[in-house]
Scaffold this motif. Structure first.
Motif, PDB file in Angstrom:
ATOM      1  N   ASP A 174       8.781  15.170   4.603  1.00 39.27           N
ATOM      2  CA  ASP A 174       8.227  16.258   3.587  1.00 39.27           C
ATOM      3  C   ASP A 174       9.160  17.416   3.568  1.00 39.27           C
ATOM      4  OD1 ASP A 174       7.833  18.130   5.696  1.00 39.27           O
ATOM      5  OD2 ASP A 174       5.589  17.849   5.624  1.00 39.27           O
ATOM      6  N   TYR A 175       8.916  18.281   2.549  1.00 41.22           N
ATOM      7  CA  TYR A 175       9.924  19.183   2.099  1.00 41.22           C
ATOM      8  C   TYR A 175      10.079  20.282   3.396  1.00 41.22           C
ATOM      9  CZ  TYR A 175       6.112  22.850   1.456  1.00 41.22           C
ATOM     10  OH  TYR A 175       5.055  23.878   1.838  1.00 41.22           O
ATOM     11  N   THR A 176       9.274  20.432   4.314  1.00 38.19           N
ATOM     12  CA  THR A 176       9.282  21.255   5.684  1.00 38.19           C
ATOM     13  C   THR A 176      10.099  20.615   6.627  1.00 38.19           C
ATOM     14  OG1 THR A 176       7.431  20.401   6.665  1.00 38.19           O
ATOM     15  CG2 THR A 176       7.083  22.116   5.078  1.00 38.19           C
ATOM     16  N   GLY A 177      10.380  19.332   6.527  1.00 38.32           N
ATOM     17  CA  GLY A 177      11.335  18.620   7.436  1.00 38.32           C
ATOM     18  C   GLY A 177      10.846  17.602   8.365  1.00 38.32           C
ATOM     19  N   LYS A 178       9.386  17.648   8.119  1.00 41.17           N
ATOM     20  CA  LYS A 178       8.464  16.715   9.092  1.00 41.17           C
ATOM     21  C   LYS A 178       8.306  15.210   8.352  1.00 41.17           C
ATOM     22  CE  LYS A 178       5.621  20.649  10.598  1.00 41.17           C
ATOM     23  NZ  LYS A 178       4.240  20.941  10.729  1.00 41.17           N
ATOM     24  N   SER A 179       8.185  14.366   9.238  1.00 42.28           N
ATOM     25  CA  SER A 179       8.065  12.790   8.873  1.00 42.28           C
ATOM     26  C   SER A 179       6.649  12.594   8.707  1.00 42.28           C
ATOM     27  CB  SER A 179       8.649  11.972   9.906  1.00 42.28           C
ATOM     28  OG  SER A 179      10.174  11.998   9.997  1.00 42.28           O
ATOM     29  N   PHE A 180       6.477  11.657   7.651  1.00 42.76           N
ATOM     30  CA  PHE A 180       5.286  11.126   7.410  1.00 42.76           C
ATOM     31  C   PHE A 180       5.072   9.840   7.125  1.00 42.76           C
ATOM     32  CE2 PHE A 180       6.980  12.601   3.306  1.00 42.76           C
ATOM     33  CZ  PHE A 180       6.332  11.757   2.600  1.00 42.76           C
ATOM     34  N   SER A 181       3.919   9.386   7.009  1.00 45.81           N
ATOM     35  CA  SER A 181       3.719   8.096   6.376  1.00 45.81           C
ATOM     36  C   SER A 181       2.667   7.926   5.239  1.00 45.81           C
ATOM     37  CB  SER A 181       3.504   6.960   7.472  1.00 45.81           C
ATOM     38  OG  SER A 181       2.067   7.384   8.271  1.00 45.81           O
ATOM     39  N   LYS A 182       2.446   7.032   4.367  1.00 50.11           N
ATOM     40  CA  LYS A 182       1.510   7.176   3.384  1.00 50.11           C
ATOM     41  C   LYS A 182       0.874   5.862   3.356  1.00 50.11           C
ATOM     42  CE  LYS A 182       2.595   8.693  -0.926  1.00 50.11           C
ATOM     43  NZ  LYS A 182       3.596   8.952  -2.039  1.00 50.11           N
ATOM     44  N   THR A 183      -0.204   5.732   2.832  1.00 48.75           N
ATOM     45  CA  THR A 183      -1.080   4.445   2.601  1.00 48.75           C
ATOM     46  C   THR A 183      -1.052   4.184   1.209  1.00 48.75           C
ATOM     47  OG1 THR A 183      -2.846   5.186   4.200  1.00 48.75           O
ATOM     48  CG2 THR A 183      -3.441   3.547   2.623  1.00 48.75           C
ATOM     49  N   VAL A 184      -0.778   2.683   0.785  1.00 51.63           N
ATOM     50  CA  VAL A 184      -0.472   2.237  -0.346  1.00 51.63           C
ATOM     51  C   VAL A 184      -1.570   1.345  -0.592  1.00 51.63           C
ATOM     52  CG1 VAL A 184       1.118   1.101  -2.009  1.00 51.63           C
ATOM     53  CG2 VAL A 184       2.040   2.637  -0.280  1.00 51.63           C
ATOM     54  N   ASP A 185      -2.372   1.507  -1.653  1.00 51.08           N
ATOM     55  CA  ASP A 185      -3.294   0.588  -2.140  1.00 51.08           C
ATOM     56  C   ASP A 185      -3.209   0.105  -3.582  1.00 51.08           C
ATOM     57  OD1 ASP A 185      -4.588   0.727   0.374  1.00 51.08           O
ATOM     58  OD2 ASP A 185      -5.904   2.551  -0.348  1.00 51.08           O
ATOM     59  N   VAL A 186      -3.352  -0.865  -3.999  1.00 48.45           N
ATOM     60  CA  VAL A 186      -3.237  -1.470  -5.491  1.00 48.45           C
ATOM     61  C   VAL A 186      -4.573  -2.057  -6.048  1.00 48.45           C
ATOM     62  CG1 VAL A 186      -2.025  -2.684  -7.121  1.00 48.45           C
ATOM     63  CG2 VAL A 186      -0.825  -1.917  -4.972  1.00 48.45           C
ATOM     64  N   GLU A 187      -5.095  -1.474  -7.024  1.00 43.77           N
ATOM     65  CA  GLU A 187      -6.099  -1.939  -7.417  1.00 43.77           C
ATOM     66  C   GLU A 187      -6.066  -3.242  -7.989  1.00 43.77           C
ATOM     67  OE1 GLU A 187      -8.255   0.658 -10.458  1.00 43.77           O
ATOM     68  OE2 GLU A 187      -6.954   2.368  -9.523  1.00 43.77           O
ATOM     69  N   GLU A 188      -7.325  -4.125  -8.234  1.00 46.05           N
ATOM     70  CA  GLU A 188      -7.186  -5.432  -8.815  1.00 46.05           C
ATOM     71  C   GLU A 188      -6.720  -5.580 -10.161  1.00 46.05           C
ATOM     72  OE1 GLU A 188     -10.154  -9.310  -9.743  1.00 46.05           O
ATOM     73  OE2 GLU A 188     -10.689  -7.625  -8.435  1.00 46.05           O
ATOM     74  N   GLY A 189      -5.704  -6.356 -10.291  1.00 42.08           N
ATOM     75  CA  GLY A 189      -5.101  -6.601 -11.606  1.00 42.08           C
ATOM     76  C   GLY A 189      -3.959  -5.586 -12.008  1.00 42.08           C
ATOM     77  N   LYS A 190      -3.569  -4.512 -11.051  1.00 39.45           N
ATOM     78  CA  LYS A 190      -2.692  -3.449 -11.249  1.00 39.45           C
ATOM     79  C   LYS A 190      -1.341  -3.728 -10.646  1.00 39.45           C
ATOM     80  CE  LYS A 190      -5.649  -0.910 -13.413  1.00 39.45           C
ATOM     81  NZ  LYS A 190      -5.903  -0.533 -14.893  1.00 39.45           N
ATOM     82  N   ILE A 191      -0.325  -3.170 -11.129  1.00 35.66           N
ATOM     83  CA  ILE A 191       1.000  -3.544 -10.381  1.00 35.66           C
ATOM     84  C   ILE A 191       1.430  -2.132  -9.736  1.00 35.66           C
ATOM     85  CG2 ILE A 191       3.376  -3.832 -11.141  1.00 35.66           C
ATOM     86  CD1 ILE A 191       2.370  -5.537 -13.614  1.00 35.66           C
ATOM     87  N   GLN A 192       2.161  -2.312  -8.576  1.00 38.49           N
ATOM     88  CA  GLN A 192       2.687  -1.316  -7.907  1.00 38.49           C
ATOM     89  C   GLN A 192       4.105  -1.521  -7.750  1.00 38.49           C
ATOM     90  OE1 GLN A 192       1.469   1.760  -6.597  1.00 38.49           O
ATOM     91  NE2 GLN A 192       3.545   1.991  -6.376  1.00 38.49           N
ATOM     92  N   ALA A 193       5.088  -0.740  -7.867  1.00 35.21           N
ATOM     93  CA  ALA A 193       6.475  -0.553  -7.677  1.00 35.21           C
ATOM     94  C   ALA A 193       6.742  -0.119  -6.254  1.00 35.21           C
ATOM     95  CB  ALA A 193       7.471   0.018  -8.600  1.00 35.21           C
TER      96      ALA A 193
END
Length: 997
Positions: free
Chosen positions: A276-295
């Motif tokens: 992040d912009y403060t220099g701390k590492s982070f992880s994210k949760t990625v979900d994709v709705e039915e029928g949708k596309i995620q890059a």
């Protein structure tokens, strides 16, 4: 119809067609292409059809595969021969896939254009919106027109108004038939993964691209990369049959045939992890709705020590509860070495790793500040000193700045009458007594020190973590934990401030003014960007803001209401909290209260606050007289002749065309800066992060991060945004000349890391001397970082901050100076501000909201050129070359007098050597050996006559050998001389510059 668009030349059509067919992810064409037609009259898309047989009317089916077309969309048909609109048009069917259209031909063969997304422009010039035109049923046409032989007409091609509006290839939608066939082909999988190169950013979430539906899934993704290159690629996830949850992305070892391995730590998925912009590492949760596309954007930096070879590995996609999908990947590392990681070619998405940069995060001290010094419980910093009490809160704060603000004295000025106290009242009104053990220092760095104190009572534990930085910023985290069920009447922070350090105030709904004797303020975050105050005099003060652990910086500059402050759970307490101030003798008692509440055992509340101790440094008056600004992109010779020494390059011009993305016309910018440097000029550019141009190369990778970088919003705005982003954004500033349509940044996010790296690149490669900030949407952490990269290796790193008046409904009724005070330690000059009323503004308003002087800064005036007479009391002029009355005549008067080296003694200095005998006519002295320039300005209601009251000994001039003269200054004053005993006429709202020598 001739007034709507010009005749199209065949050569231009051929050139344009080449662009569309061959350039989907290349470098942006600059200067921008000329549009093939007037899009604001006809829309951005058209079909070119050939009528090859003479007929009264023809019917054509156009397969445009455009997701923006609705069943009600209107079309325009134009005869290319006559350039006239065809009046009789019948729409048989319209859908995103195709449309069937019948139109009359007037018996002519040849080319006809069908514009299938026409719109009307509404709204303001720089904040437009477009409304797509809908069909109007015409009964006459329905009777006269009928479907005809489709063999009489042929679709030659589809065209966009320019390459930037093209949908090829990733926005050409698959037909429903193609999608169903593709589904059937892969019926055994609930989701699919499409490897995609960086050249074709995935743009659609709701539609499958034709490119994917009609092709075979790649068994192995193979690309050539360079040594040291920041290579990126995409994995497109299609949640074909069900929603995908908590998607994991893992990388295997990438090995070559000779056993070399690409380091696993060099791989990343930007959607899943980052810094992040403060220099701390982070992880994210990625979900994709039915029928949708995620890059999913993935990156790898090829190490310099790896040999050229083919490296084979795999990327595995694993949604929760689903079977994994493994994508074999081959990276063929050539012997070529990428220069600077390839970041000089941003269209290759080589700068995405800037999102995770920690550049300039170190806590090094930035000039002119000095390292912090800790002695016992006392912390010393430039011009100030803080004593800590046992609870870890300030017990005393001192300022050593002289009243003139041009030096630091040895004499201390106490700012508070008693220590800060956290007062907790039980339900019966009795004070809860807590024993504190502290403060215990945890970290002692030159740029930052931190400490901890713990207090306990029978009912509560109070943990106070504090820190102070070299510029005077302090942060306090107060954690209150219930050790048992307890009912409280209040938890409050009390600060008794001496009136000598609370003469003026900003915030809480008050403009810069004398502090009222009594204030009672309540929270109203839905409408007001108010969470604290600044109290101070010229040479001592402090700003305090109330927060909790959920604090997020709100949007500003017209957009506060779309992302306002979050009411702190602790201080706000369901709107029971507030701030009161009451004057008591020589003290102003400031009471921050939260009201009654119940806490159950284990409940935790955070009563956090930030503190800025002002001023930050002394005034740099010589810089004010020497550094003169020219606010326009003009030839270097023109700037030199104006007398300016610094050029501020705004956006929307040939070398900085797109707002907050100065990475397109870089060759042109560098050539201009080199030429300016040869003539002794410095060049600064407009660049901030509040909003960003739709022309940025990284737009779609950033959009794939969902709302990490771009704010949620209602969409709309310029046609390009509606047709390519569609929804969930906030449309911002628009420049018609360059078709530059910006969208709003979400606030504090990884784009700030990119911003810091971009600034560094601009300094090192283009040679910029600083930046011009037009309001600010980042916090002091990012400001410190950009100051470090701008001043690295001896670069001047000049930063000036411009602001429009933020005290209005759209901006939440905050003061610009109060809103941006955390940035003041790193600013070289203030320009406050647009929509300020310099005629009605009081001296207190000028001093606190405009001049910057109580913070160690000097400023200039913007709106309508300001008031030059009043401005001179604070050393301010206006900007060249916009105003009718330009500052160059005042600059000449400065040079004639010799302003460099003067001792500036403002009217606010108690023992100023020159005053007037009228309370509403003020005087500031610019003193040199043997002479002085006295600036006089009036706030009297009428024309008045005044006399100067001069302490000749203090002024250092013999009254028997002096003359007082007013040099002629065009637009300011005529030439005139006065005797010491003369009554000097002063017109309403005006004044004089008088030379005593």
């Amino acid at each position: 119809m001739n007034r709507y668009y010009s005749i199209i030349l065949l050569l231009f059509i051929i050139q344009y067609t080449f662009y569309v067919e061959n350039a989907h992810a290349q470098q942006h064409i600059y200067p921008p292409q000329q549009e093939l037609w007037d899009a604001d009259s006809l829309g951005n898309q058209r079909a070119v059809v050939l009528v090859n047989k003479i007929a009264d009317q023809v019917t054509v089916e156009v397969e445009w595969r455009n997701r923006n077309v609705t069943s009600q969309q209107k079309v325009y048909v134009v005869d290319s021969t006559t350039q006239n609109m065809v009046e009789e048009v019948l729409i048989d069917s319209m859908s995103p896939e195709k449309g069937k259209i019948t139109f009359t031909t007037s018996g002519r063969k040849g080319i006809f254009y069908i514009y299938y997304l026409p719109y009307k422009v509404v709204g303001r010039r720089n904040y437009p919106d477009v409304v797509y035109e809908e069909q109007i049923t015409n009964k006459t046409n329905e009777k006269q027109l009928r479907l005809s032989n489709e063999n009489d007409v042929k679709v030659l091609r589809l065209e966009a108004v320019d390459d930037f509006n093209s949908n090829k290839p990733m926005e050409i939608i698959a037909t429903q038939k193609e999608v169903e066939a593709f589904r059937a082909k892969h019926r055994d999988k609930s989701y699919l993964v499409f490897p995609e190169d960086r050249d074709n950013p995935i743009k659609m979430k709701d539609y499958l691209p034709q490119k994917w539906a009609v092709s075979t899934l790649e068994s192995t993704f193979s690309r050539e990369v360079c040594i040291k290159e920041n290579y990126t690629f995409q994995l497109g996830l299609w949640a074909k049959d069900q929603a995908l949850k908590n998607i994991k992305v893992t990388f295997s070892k990438f090995k070559s045939e000779n056993g070399d391995v690409l380091p696993l730590e060099n791989f990343t998925c930007f959607n899943k992890e980052g810094v992040d912009y403060t220099g701390k590492s982070f992880s994210k949760t990625v979900d994709v709705e039915e029928g949708k596309i995620q890059a999913l954007w993935c990156g790898i930096t090829i190490p310099d020590n790896n040999s050229a070879a083919k490296y084979s590995g795999a990327v595995t996609i694993l949604p929760e509860g689903q079977a994994p999908t493994e994508i074999p990947v081959e990276l063929i590392v050539s012997q070529k070495k990428a220069i600077n990681g390839g970041v000089n070619e941003p269209w290759k998405q080589t700068r995405l790793n800037w999102l995770n940069s920690t550049l300039a995060q170190e806590n090094s001290v930035i000039a002119p500040y000095i390292p912090l010094k800790v002695e016992g419980h006392t912390i010393s910093l430039l011009g100030r000193k803080v004593w800590l009490g046992s609870n870890g809160l300030p017990a005393q704060i001192q300022s050593f700045f002289a009243e003139e603000m041009t030096s630091i004295s040895k004499e201390a000025k106490d700012m508070i009458a008693d220590p800060f106290s956290l007062n907790i009242l039980k339900e019966n009104g009795q004070h809860m007594v807590a024993d504190y053990s502290g403060p215990v220092f945890k970290d002692l760095e030159e740029g930052k020190v931190s400490w901890k104190s713990i207090g306990k009572s029978q009912e509560l534990e109070i943990v106070i973590n504090g820190s102070l930085e070299f510029d005077g910023f302090a942060n306090f985290e107060i954690k209150v934990v219930a050790l048992q069920d307890v009912e409280l009447k209040d938890i409050a922070l009390d600060i008794p401030v001496y009136k000598t350090s609370s003469k003026y105030m900003l915030g809480l709904g008050y403009k810069g003014q004398h502090t009222p004797r009594k204030i009672d303020w309540k929270w109203d975050v839905a409408h007001k960007n108010q969470d604290g105050w600044w109290l101070g005099s010229v040479n001592s003060g402090m700003q305090l803001s109330l927060r909790d652990q959920h604090y997020e910086r709100p949007l500003n500059t017209n957009f506060y209401l779309q992302k306002p402050l979050k009411l702190p759970l602790s201080w706000g307490n369901d709107n029971k909290g507030g701030i009161s101030m009451v004057e008591d003798g020589d003290v102003l008692n400031v009471h921050h209260y939260s009201g009654d509440r119940k806490m159950e055992i284990g409940d935790t509340l955070y009563f956090n606050f930030t503190l800025l101790i002002t001023p930050f440094h002394t005034l740099q008056t010589d810089d004010q007289w020497r550094d003169r600004y020219y606010h326009a992109y003009q030839p270097v010779d023109t700037v030199v002749k104006s007398g300016a020494s610094i050029v501020n390059i705004h956006h929307a011009n040939e070398i900085n065309p797109y707002i907050n993305y100065p990475f397109i016309a870089t060759k042109e910018m560098k050539a201009y800066i080199d030429a300016a440097h040869e003539r002794g000029l410095k060049v600064k550019i407009y660049n901030t992060v509040r909003e960003v141009s739709n022309r940025l190369y990284e737009l779609y990778p950033l959009r794939s991060l969902n709302h990490e970088v771009f704010s949620e919003g209602n969409g709309g705005g310029f046609s390009w945004l509606q047709e390519h982003l569609q929804r969930n954004y906030i449309a911002a500033w628009y420049v018609p000349r360059f078709k530059d349509a910006a969208i709003i940044n979400s606030g504090m996010n990884r784009w700030h890391n990119y911003y810091v790296e971009g600034m560094n690149w601009l300094v090192q490669n283009i040679g910029i001397d600083g930046i011009y900030l037009d309001d600010v949407a980042f916090d002091r952490i990012t400001m410190k970082r950009i100051k470090r990269v701008l001043t690295k290796q001896g670069h001047p790193g000049l930063i000036d901050l411009h602001s429009a008046n933020q005290y209005n409904e759209r901006d939440g009724y905050n003061n610009s100076a109060n809103l941006y005070m955390e940035h003041f330690p790193y600013i070289n000059r203030l320009w406050f501000g647009e929509y300020f009323d310099y005629e009605k503004g009081s001296p207190e308003f000028y001093l606190t909201e405009v001049s910057g002087i109580p913070f160690g800064l000097m400023g200039e005036m913007l709106q309508d050129g300001g008031n030059p007479w009043r401005g001179m009391l604070y050393g301010m002029t206006n900007r060249m070359p916009y105003q009718e009355e330009r500052p160059d005549h005042i600059w000449k008067a400065w040079d004639d007098f010799g302003m460099e080296g003067v001792n500036m003694i403002g009217y606010w200095v108690s023992d100023s050597p020159v005053k007037t005998n009228h309370e509403k006519v003020l005087a500031t002295v610019y003193k040199k050996e043997g002479k002085a320039l006295v600036s006089v300005a009036s706030w009297a209601e009428d024309d008045v006559r005044i006399k100067l009251e001069i302490d000749w000994k203090s002024l250092g001039i013999d009254p028997n050998k002096i003359k007082i003269s007013a040099p002629e200054i065009q637009g300011f004053q005529p030439s005139k001389t006065f005797d010491v005993s003369d009554q000097i006429p002063v017109e309403k709202n005006k004044g004089w510059m008088l030379v005593i020598e």
